[in-house]
Every structure is written in C-alpha cells, then in structure tokens.
Write an enzyme that holds these catalytic residues in place. Structure first.
Site, PDB file in Angstrom:
ATOM      1  N   ASP A 139       0.836  -1.195   0.000  1.00 19.13           N
ATOM      2  CA  ASP A 139       0.000   0.000   0.000  1.00 19.13           C
ATOM      3  C   ASP A 139       0.879   1.257   0.000  1.00 19.13           C
ATOM      4  OD1 ASP A 139      -2.028   1.919   0.540  1.00 19.13           O
ATOM      5  OD2 ASP A 139      -3.165   0.456   1.683  1.00 19.13           O
TER       6      ASP A 139
ATOM      7  N   THR B  70      -6.906   3.467  -2.291  1.00 19.71           N
ATOM      8  CA  THR B  70      -6.695   2.081  -1.881  1.00 19.71           C
ATOM      9  C   THR B  70      -7.786   1.127  -2.376  1.00 19.71           C
ATOM     10  OG1 THR B  70      -5.436   2.720   0.067  1.00 19.71           O
ATOM     11  CG2 THR B  70      -6.502   0.567   0.129  1.00 19.71           C
TER      12      THR B  70
END
Length: 545
Positions: free
Chosen positions: A37, A78
C-alpha cells in the site's frame, strides 16, 4: 494375502493418479499476490543497494519486472487500486470509484467494502460489516475458484478490511485486523465463526508483543542518506511526542495514538500481517492440497507511515528496509513449504504517493494545499446567486461535485448547462487545472491525458457531475504529511513484477497498467479472464514462458 496386497497397490495407484489429475504439472501449487500500500516504483531503486538478496531482489534480479507500470485511471486510492489489480479493469467497470463516495439515493457517503447485511466474526461489531458486495465484477481469485469447481482456496489478508475483502473476491475468504481489540477478524459473509487456526493465532496476542517494542532505525541513522533529516517541518509527529524523530517507544505512545491501531503506523504492522499469513498457509494447507490456491496479502502499514511522514522520510526508508527482510524470510519459508519454483508471486501497489506540498514549496517548486471546505462554500454561494435559493450542491468529495438533479428538474433547469457553468466557475480556484462535466464523460471518448484517466475512473451511475483535476503537487490536506489520488506519475507509477513458477528473469520498459496483471495470471493459469477485464496479458511475461 496376494489379493489384499494387490488391492492395496491399486488403491494407492488410484489415489496417486487422482492427486496427479488434481494438480497438473503445468500449474503452480500456490499463487501469492502482494500489494504494498502506497509503494512507488522508485523505492526499488532508491533503497535498492540496501536490500538483501532474498526480498525485493527476488523480483528485480530473479523475476520479470515491468519498469513502466502505471495506474490508468483517476482517482488513485486504496479501494479502487485493490479492486483494479484483481479484476483487471478500472472503476468505470468494477464500480469501486473511491474509498468512500456520495450516493444520492441515500444522501450519504458509503464505504467501498461496507455491507449492512453482515456482522462481525471475531473482532468488534463496529468493524465487522464488511464484504465485497459493492464490487461489480469478478476477480482473478473468483475465476481461479470457478476453474476448479471451487476446490481451490482463496484467502485475502490485510490490516485494512478493503485490502483483504476486495482481492479475495466474491468467493474467497478475507481476514483483517481489528484496531479496537487487536484481533484478526472476518464477517458472516465468509464464516459464522473463526476457523480454529485464526482463533489460535489471536490467542497468542502478537500485537501486544510488537507494541512492546521500540521502533528505532535498523541501521545507524546517519546512513539513511536517501532521506531528509529525521527532524523536519514536513512530517506529523505522534501524539505525545514533540518531534517526528526516532526512537519511537510504542508502549508509551499506544495509549494516545489508537492503542492497538498504532501498530498499523509502524513496520511491525507488516510483520504482524505476515505472521497471520503463515498461520493461514498452515491452517488452510494452502498450496499443499493437489490444486492451485491463492493467497492475497496486502501490506497496509507503508500507507499509514507514508501519509504521516512523507516519501522522503527516514521512517519510510526504514519501513522498506525492514519489509525487505520480512519478505526474504517469507520467501525462504515458501521455498521450504511449497517448493522452489512451485509457487508464483506477483507484486504491485494500490497507488503511489505525492511529495509533501510544503516541502516542495520550501524547495521553490510550485505546489499547494487545496481547501475543499472553502471551495464547497464558494460553489454553494455561486449556485445560490446563479440559480436562486436551494440546496444546489449536494456534496463535494474526491474532487467531484454532486449537483441536485431533482431540484434542477423541479425548476426546469438545463442540467447539462448547469454542469458546464459549475465547471467553468471551478477553474477560478487556485490549484484547479481542469474541470470536466459528467455529460462530456458520458458522451465523448477520450484516449489520452487526464480526461482519459478521469473517464476510466468514471462510473455512469455513481460518479459526480463535475470532476476537477488539480495542478501537479496540489493536494487536499494539511501542512504536514501527504496523500495520493491524482493521475500524475507520482501517484500512478508502481511496481508490476512476477517471480517464481513459469517466470523467466527480465525487465521491460513497455508501458503497462495494473489492469494487465489479472489477464496475465489468467493466461499463465489457463483460466477465464475476470468477467469485466479490460486489461491485456503482458506479452513479455506470457510469451516468454
């Protein structure tokens, strides 16, 4: 006696043939998808000379890397990132247009992985209403399960629930971390009770172990020459600490910084995620059952660390040096447990990240912070003056303006003209580079530039009526820390690399998108593409096999 011996012989032979039929020689035992991430491609170069041989270098030296890999839509967040990697398509098709987005019918924002029809299993109630039901297309995970009549197992793991549930698809299992009590949990979409292996893992209280540590630099701090000085004005310190500097005594910081949630903002969140991944492999016997399984692991901590400290911080550099060691140990484990060359791994990111705007300004680079609250007030004032009294602007989020269609219809307003007037007015604001209307995105086809990226992220049913593109290095946020979401290369350029089963080493600078990952896996595994896939197999990888 002879008859009994022959019976046993034939039984063993049939079992062997059955196992062989289940696990063809031309299939990997396990596919591991890794999403880091907020990882930039350039981290592999900037920190590369400090990486060991067994972690990231498995991809850069022993795998095949597409060095020009990008996200091909706006916004780069995300939720959409994980969905796009695993579906092989963009938000225009899979429907996850942001982490949260406004829904007119509900007059509120929804969360990308929310599901009010399910509840928590493990963890706490407030973190349990999670499933992939908002995802409108299948994933490579789903297609793998369908290809084996669901004999293949799929497990998604991440600290963030969306980083676990979206990659696991509609038919896999997902587990995420509960920041309220430190447990790994799931929801009734997947299970009615935690599998015993997961409950046993929670009983070990690993988060308490990690939160008893002090996060210091892995190496002498003066050796972190690829980062800014540790103490600077561009990073956000933890509550209870005056400066954003090492060391971080987590046991004293946890009380005022989210308690169990603090672990997500440290490299120990990566270690905890892999601890749970080991438990899942052992508990579910992934890659050990005569059929191809898939493990989707997302490392959420780099995003928390990056948001707080920025991409040029010592904290980010140290995080990647530690993650490299964690990955090396993980791959060594897979070599022993699954077998060298018997598993296939890909790595990418859900987005990259922008530099801290205040740092850019300090270096005389044009940049700025975009005040969304102020802009919303200005837009509402303009609409009131232009169209009369009424709630004309319903919502402004993700750089998208949602107008009141019902009110426009009631007052016989030309809605497309209203979109254009709001878009033109938006160009007056400092930091706004371009403004597009939903009417144009629905009727025109754009093949390049920011308008193309907007269109690939534009969902006809869910997206706003006016979409803004900010100037480079302009972000919605404060003076410290950073974020992402744009279509500029600092947000789109991410790793795309494969390693292991069927992969010959190499590199290519051919422009590649994250939506090409799932189709590439489909060709390698000889299974159907996800049903909404718009990406293409990466020729350098599938043709070189």
């Amino acid at each position: 006696m002879v008859r009994k011996i022959l019976a046993v012989f034939f039984a063993v032979s049939l079992f062997t043939l059955s196992a062989s039929a289940q696990q063809p020689d031309n299939q990997p035992k396990l596919v591991v998808g890794i999403i880091v991430d907020q990882m930039r491609q350039e981290y592999l170069y900037r920190f590369g000379d400090r990486f060991g041989e067994g972690g990231f270098k498995r991809f850069t030296e022993q795998g095949f890397m597409m060095t020009n890999g990008h996200y091909n839509y706006i916004p780069t967040y995300t939720g959409p990132g994980h969905a796009s990697v695993y579906t092989g398509t963009t938000p225009a098709t899979h429907g996850i247009i942001a982490n949260n987005w406004y829904v007119r019918q509900l007059n509120r924002a929804i969360y990308c992985a929310e599901d009010s029809t399910v509840t928590h299993v493990g963890g706490t109630p407030g973190n349990g209403q999670i499933s992939p039901r908002n995802l409108l297309s299948t994933t490579i995970s789903d297609e793998l399960r369908f290809s084996t009549a669901k004999r293949s197992k799929v497990v998604g793991i991440a600290i963030k629930d969306r980083g676990a549930s979206l990659p696991a698809g509609h038919t896999g299992d997902a587990y995420w971390y509960d920041s309220d009590n430190g447990e790994w949990m799931t929801s009734t979409y997947y299970h009615q009770s935690l599998p015993q292996w997961a409950a046993d893992f929670n009983a070990k209280k690993r988060p308490d172990y990690y939160l008893g540590q002090t996060w210091n630099t892995l190496y002498p701090i003066e050796s972190y020459v690829n980062s800014l000085p540790d103490n600077n004005d561009f990073e956000a310190p933890f509550i209870g600490k005056n400066t954003p500097t090492f060391p971080y005594a987590l046991d004293s910081l946890r009380k005022n910084n989210g308690d169990y949630g603090l672990i997500a903002s440290t490299p120990y969140g990566n270690s905890l995620t892999l601890d749970f991944a080991y438990a899942a492999i052992e508990g579910e016997k992934l890659g050990q059952r005569g059929v191809t399984d898939l493990l989707a692991v997302s490392f959420s901590s780099p995003d928390y660390i990056g948001h707080r400290f920025g991409p040029s911080s010592v904290e980010v550099e140290d995080n990647y040096l530690r993650l490299d060691k964690d990955l090396a140990a993980f791959f060594d484990y897979l070599d022993q447990k699954i077998g060298k060359g018997q598993y296939l791994v890909f790595i990418s990111a859900d987005h990259a990240v922008a530099e801290v705007p205040s740092y850019m300004v300090s270096e005389k680079v044009p940049a700025g912070n975009f005040n969304t609250g102020l802009i919303l007030g200005q837009l509402r004032g303009f609409a009131q003056a232009k169209y009369g009294d009424g709630n004309w602007i319903l919502n402004f989020s993700n750089e998208q303006v949602f107008l009141n269609k019902d009110l426009a219809r009631e007052k016989n307003m030309d809605f497309e003209l209203m979109q254009r007037e709001i878009a033109d007015y938006s160009l007056r604001f400092k930091g706004v580079k371009e403004a597009y209307t939903a009417a144009d995105l629905k009727t025109m086809e754009y093949n390049f530039g920011s308008k193309h990226l907007l269109q690939m992220g534009f969902n006809h049913k869910a997206s706003g009526d006016v979409l803004l593109v900010l100037e480079p290095a302009w972000l919605a946020g404060g003076q410290r820390g950073t974020t992402h979401g744009s279509g500029y290369t600092y947000d789109t350029h991410v790793p795309i690399a494969f390693y292991g089963w069927g992969i010959k080493p190499g590199t290519s600078s051919t422009y590649t998108t994250v939506t090409d990952i799932a189709p590439t896996l489909s060709v390698l595994l000889k299974i159907k593409f996800p049903n909404g896939a718009t990406g293409q197999p990466i020729k350098e990888i599938v043709d070189g096999k």
